[in-house]
Design a protein around this motif. Structure first.
Motif, PDB file in Angstrom:
ATOM      1  N   VAL A  87       0.835  -1.209   0.000  1.00 31.46           N
ATOM      2  CA  VAL A  87       0.000   0.000   0.000  1.00 31.46           C
ATOM      3  C   VAL A  87       0.864   1.251   0.000  1.00 31.46           C
ATOM      4  CG1 VAL A  87      -1.718   1.295   1.319  1.00 31.46           C
ATOM      5  CG2 VAL A  87      -1.916  -1.185   1.125  1.00 31.46           C
ATOM      6  N   GLY A  88       2.017   1.196   0.666  1.00 26.64           N
ATOM      7  CA  GLY A  88       2.885   2.363   0.730  1.00 26.64           C
ATOM      8  C   GLY A  88       3.425   2.795  -0.623  1.00 26.64           C
ATOM      9  N   LYS A  89       3.442   1.880  -1.593  1.00 32.10           N
ATOM     10  CA  LYS A  89       3.964   2.206  -2.925  1.00 32.10           C
ATOM     11  C   LYS A  89       2.875   2.545  -3.929  1.00 32.10           C
ATOM     12  CE  LYS A  89       8.034  -0.778  -2.421  1.00 32.10           C
ATOM     13  NZ  LYS A  89       8.773  -1.946  -2.976  1.00 32.10           N
ATOM     14  N   ARG A  90       1.619   2.426  -3.523  1.00 28.43           N
ATOM     15  CA  ARG A  90       0.516   2.661  -4.442  1.00 28.43           C
ATOM     16  C   ARG A  90      -0.158   3.998  -4.159  1.00 28.43           C
ATOM     17  NH1 ARG A  90      -1.517  -1.709  -7.184  1.00 28.43           N
ATOM     18  NH2 ARG A  90      -3.579  -0.734  -7.225  1.00 28.43           N
ATOM     19  N   ARG A  91      -0.721   4.554  -5.190  1.00 26.00           N
ATOM     20  CA  ARG A  91      -1.505   5.787  -5.041  1.00 26.00           C
ATOM     21  C   ARG A  91      -2.937   5.391  -4.708  1.00 26.00           C
ATOM     22  NH1 ARG A  91      -4.886   8.801  -8.181  1.00 26.00           N
ATOM     23  NH2 ARG A  91      -4.954  11.049  -7.741  1.00 26.00           N
ATOM     24  N   ILE A  92      -3.445   5.876  -3.589  1.00 23.99           N
ATOM     25  CA  ILE A  92      -4.778   5.496  -3.133  1.00 23.99           C
ATOM     26  C   ILE A  92      -5.808   6.422  -3.771  1.00 23.99           C
ATOM     27  CG2 ILE A  92      -6.283   5.232  -1.128  1.00 23.99           C
ATOM     28  CD1 ILE A  92      -3.816   4.633   0.532  1.00 23.99           C
ATOM     29  N   SER A  93      -6.667   5.847  -4.601  1.00 25.07           N
ATOM     30  CA  SER A  93      -7.704   6.637  -5.258  1.00 25.07           C
ATOM     31  C   SER A  93      -9.020   6.615  -4.495  1.00 25.07           C
ATOM     32  CB  SER A  93      -7.938   6.116  -6.686  1.00 25.07           C
ATOM     33  OG  SER A  93      -8.298   4.735  -6.662  1.00 25.07           O
ATOM     34  N   SER A  94      -9.259   5.558  -3.707  1.00 23.90           N
ATOM     35  CA  SER A  94     -10.492   5.443  -2.932  1.00 23.90           C
ATOM     36  C   SER A  94     -10.177   4.829  -1.572  1.00 23.90           C
ATOM     37  CB  SER A  94     -11.525   4.600  -3.680  1.00 23.90           C
ATOM     38  OG  SER A  94     -12.673   4.392  -2.876  1.00 23.90           O
ATOM     39  N   TYR A  95     -10.185   5.650  -0.541  1.00 30.48           N
ATOM     40  CA  TYR A  95      -9.915   5.152   0.807  1.00 30.48           C
ATOM     41  C   TYR A  95     -11.044   4.243   1.290  1.00 30.48           C
ATOM     42  CZ  TYR A  95      -6.074   8.486   1.190  1.00 30.48           C
ATOM     43  OH  TYR A  95      -4.892   9.171   0.994  1.00 30.48           O
ATOM     44  N   LEU A  96     -12.282   4.594   0.945  1.00 30.07           N
ATOM     45  CA  LEU A  96     -13.407   3.776   1.383  1.00 30.07           C
ATOM     46  C   LEU A  96     -13.340   2.369   0.811  1.00 30.07           C
ATOM     47  CD1 LEU A  96     -16.414   6.282   1.223  1.00 30.07           C
ATOM     48  CD2 LEU A  96     -15.290   5.372   3.244  1.00 30.07           C
ATOM     49  N   LEU A  97     -12.800   2.236  -0.380  1.00 22.86           N
ATOM     50  CA  LEU A  97     -12.661   0.911  -0.978  1.00 22.86           C
ATOM     51  C   LEU A  97     -11.678   0.065  -0.176  1.00 22.86           C
ATOM     52  CD1 LEU A  97     -13.683  -0.755  -3.356  1.00 22.86           C
ATOM     53  CD2 LEU A  97     -11.701   0.020  -4.669  1.00 22.86           C
ATOM     54  N   PHE A 138      -6.168  -6.067   8.357  1.00 23.95           N
ATOM     55  CA  PHE A 138      -6.020  -4.941   9.280  1.00 23.95           C
ATOM     56  C   PHE A 138      -5.151  -3.853   8.651  1.00 23.95           C
ATOM     57  CE2 PHE A 138      -3.578  -2.843  12.676  1.00 23.95           C
ATOM     58  CZ  PHE A 138      -4.616  -2.221  13.334  1.00 23.95           C
ATOM     59  N   GLY A 139      -4.089  -4.258   7.971  1.00 23.14           N
ATOM     60  CA  GLY A 139      -3.232  -3.288   7.301  1.00 23.14           C
ATOM     61  C   GLY A 139      -3.957  -2.532   6.204  1.00 23.14           C
ATOM     62  N   LEU A 140      -4.905  -3.191   5.514  1.00 21.17           N
ATOM     63  CA  LEU A 140      -5.662  -2.529   4.458  1.00 21.17           C
ATOM     64  C   LEU A 140      -6.540  -1.401   4.996  1.00 21.17           C
ATOM     65  CD1 LEU A 140      -6.805  -5.522   2.207  1.00 21.17           C
ATOM     66  CD2 LEU A 140      -5.195  -3.700   1.607  1.00 21.17           C
ATOM     67  N   VAL A 141      -6.888  -1.485   6.266  1.00 20.84           N
ATOM     68  CA  VAL A 141      -7.676  -0.415   6.885  1.00 20.84           C
ATOM     69  C   VAL A 141      -6.771   0.594   7.586  1.00 20.84           C
ATOM     70  CG1 VAL A 141      -9.431   0.125   8.618  1.00 20.84           C
ATOM     71  CG2 VAL A 141      -9.678  -1.910   7.189  1.00 20.84           C
ATOM     72  N   HIS A 142      -5.865   0.094   8.405  1.00 19.89           N
ATOM     73  CA  HIS A 142      -5.072   0.961   9.280  1.00 19.89           C
ATOM     74  C   HIS A 142      -4.094   1.840   8.489  1.00 19.89           C
ATOM     75  CE1 HIS A 142      -3.035   2.180  12.953  1.00 19.89           C
ATOM     76  NE2 HIS A 142      -1.891   1.875  12.391  1.00 19.89           N
ATOM     77  N   ILE A 143      -3.395   1.278   7.535  1.00 19.91           N
ATOM     78  CA  ILE A 143      -2.354   2.032   6.826  1.00 19.91           C
ATOM     79  C   ILE A 143      -2.955   3.117   5.925  1.00 19.91           C
ATOM     80  CG2 ILE A 143      -0.449   1.845   5.170  1.00 19.91           C
ATOM     81  CD1 ILE A 143       0.020  -0.975   6.419  1.00 19.91           C
ATOM     82  N   PRO A 144      -3.963   2.818   5.085  1.00 18.48           N
ATOM     83  CA  PRO A 144      -4.586   3.916   4.328  1.00 18.48           C
ATOM     84  C   PRO A 144      -5.193   4.990   5.231  1.00 18.48           C
ATOM     85  CG  PRO A 144      -5.174   1.820   3.359  1.00 18.48           C
ATOM     86  CD  PRO A 144      -4.470   1.509   4.644  1.00 18.48           C
ATOM     87  N   PHE A 145      -5.722   4.582   6.382  1.00 18.29           N
ATOM     88  CA  PHE A 145      -6.279   5.579   7.303  1.00 18.29           C
ATOM     89  C   PHE A 145      -5.184   6.509   7.815  1.00 18.29           C
ATOM     90  CE2 PHE A 145      -7.441   6.642  11.792  1.00 18.29           C
ATOM     91  CZ  PHE A 145      -8.384   7.610  11.474  1.00 18.29           C
ATOM     92  N   GLN A 146      -4.026   5.958   8.159  1.00 15.73           N
ATOM     93  CA  GLN A 146      -2.916   6.800   8.603  1.00 15.73           C
ATOM     94  C   GLN A 146      -2.449   7.735   7.495  1.00 15.73           C
ATOM     95  OE1 GLN A 146      -1.615   7.053  11.674  1.00 15.73           O
ATOM     96  NE2 GLN A 146      -3.133   5.608  12.436  1.00 15.73           N
ATOM     97  N   ILE A 147      -2.425   7.234   6.269  1.00 14.41           N
ATOM     98  CA  ILE A 147      -2.047   8.079   5.130  1.00 14.41           C
ATOM     99  C   ILE A 147      -3.072   9.195   4.943  1.00 14.41           C
ATOM    100  CG2 ILE A 147      -1.722   8.126   2.627  1.00 14.41           C
ATOM    101  CD1 ILE A 147      -0.661   5.254   2.837  1.00 14.41           C
ATOM    102  N   LEU A 148      -4.351   8.844   5.068  1.00 19.99           N
ATOM    103  CA  LEU A 148      -5.423   9.838   4.935  1.00 19.99           C
ATOM    104  C   LEU A 148      -5.282  10.943   5.973  1.00 19.99           C
ATOM    105  CD1 LEU A 148      -8.190  10.792   3.824  1.00 19.99           C
ATOM    106  CD2 LEU A 148      -9.260   9.220   5.464  1.00 19.99           C
ATOM    107  N   VAL A 149      -5.001  10.568   7.198  1.00 19.72           N
ATOM    108  CA  VAL A 149      -4.855  11.562   8.266  1.00 19.72           C
ATOM    109  C   VAL A 149      -3.663  12.474   7.986  1.00 19.72           C
ATOM    110  CG1 VAL A 149      -4.383  11.883  10.729  1.00 19.72           C
ATOM    111  CG2 VAL A 149      -5.956  10.088   9.999  1.00 19.72           C
TER     112      VAL A 149
END
Length: 230
Positions: A87-97, A138-149
């Motif tokens: 996830v750290g190397k990808r560009r997140i287009s949809s956090y909810l997804l 868990f990482g799919l939720v926690h890590i994008p959430f930290q990036i979002l914040v």
């Protein structure tokens, strides 16, 4: 005995609580942040229930090796590390997804583990793999959430928002460890895993439905604006 020159006064505690409250108020103005917070806390709560009750569940499996619990904890951490690297190397287009996918995967893995005990070696391997999926989910939720914040919260509010997040995740972790034993005692550990899995899947689907509704509302607003401009 030496004491600090700057003792903690009651107003300092009040200031800390006020800071956390301001962090919650800021997130309340951003529905995506609030959704991510509750999803991350709920996922952490269920994961703590799974970790705390895994040993009890393993004991109910006939012929389970004694080191199985250690393997499960190890692969759970490995799953989260792998997700972090990807996830750290990808560009997140949809956090909810990401939130939906993580909650649903964790729900499926959690709900399946009680049924793997009587399948011999294959069941043991699938049981270990299920905990790997739990960590990755868990990482799919926690890590994008930290990036979002980190990307959406202004610097002036970062301390207050992170304080509010830390207080919620700590509470979820404590309740998960404590509540797991109570839940297993009341309804049995296998049923506890199954119910938690179903709740996670429901939470993930609810997030997906909310995403679709938000996209639909945004589409109608855009179309109405175009019509008004003609």
């Amino acid at each position: 005995m030496r004491f600090s020159k700057h003792p903690i006064h009651p107003q300092d505690k009040t200031s800390a609580l006020a800071s956390i409250k301001e962090g919650f108020l800021f997130m309340k103005q951003t529905p995506l942040l609030l959704t991510g917070l509750f999803t991350a806390c709920f996922v952490l709560f269920i994961l703590q229930i799974g970790d705390s009750q895994a040993i009890i569940l393993i004991r109910s499996f006939p012929g389970a090796p004694p080191e199985l619990a250690g393997w499960c904890m190890a692969v759970s951490g490995a799953g989260m590390l792998l997700t972090a690297a990807i996830v750290g190397k990808r560009r997140i287009s949809s956090y909810l997804l990401y939130f939906t996918l993580g909650a649903c995967l964790l729900g499926i893995a959690t709900g399946c583990v009680p049924f793997l005990g009587g399948l011999g070696i294959v069941g043991t391997a699938l049981f270990i793999f299920a905990f790997f999926i739990m960590g990755a989910a868990f990482g799919l939720v926690h890590i994008p959430f930290q990036i979002l914040v980190q990307t959406s919260v202004p610097v002036d509010y970062s301390g207050r928002v992170f304080g509010a997040i830390q207080s919620m995740t700590t509470l979820a972790s404590i309740l998960g460890m404590a509540g797991g034993g109570v839940l297993a005692e009341l309804i049995g550990v296998s049923l506890a895993f199954l119910i938690c899995g179903c709740l996670l899947i429901a939470a993930g689907l609810t997030t997906l439905i909310g995403k679709k509704m938000a996209e639909s509302r945004r589409y109608f607003v855009t179309e109405s604006n175009k019509g008004a401009q003609r």
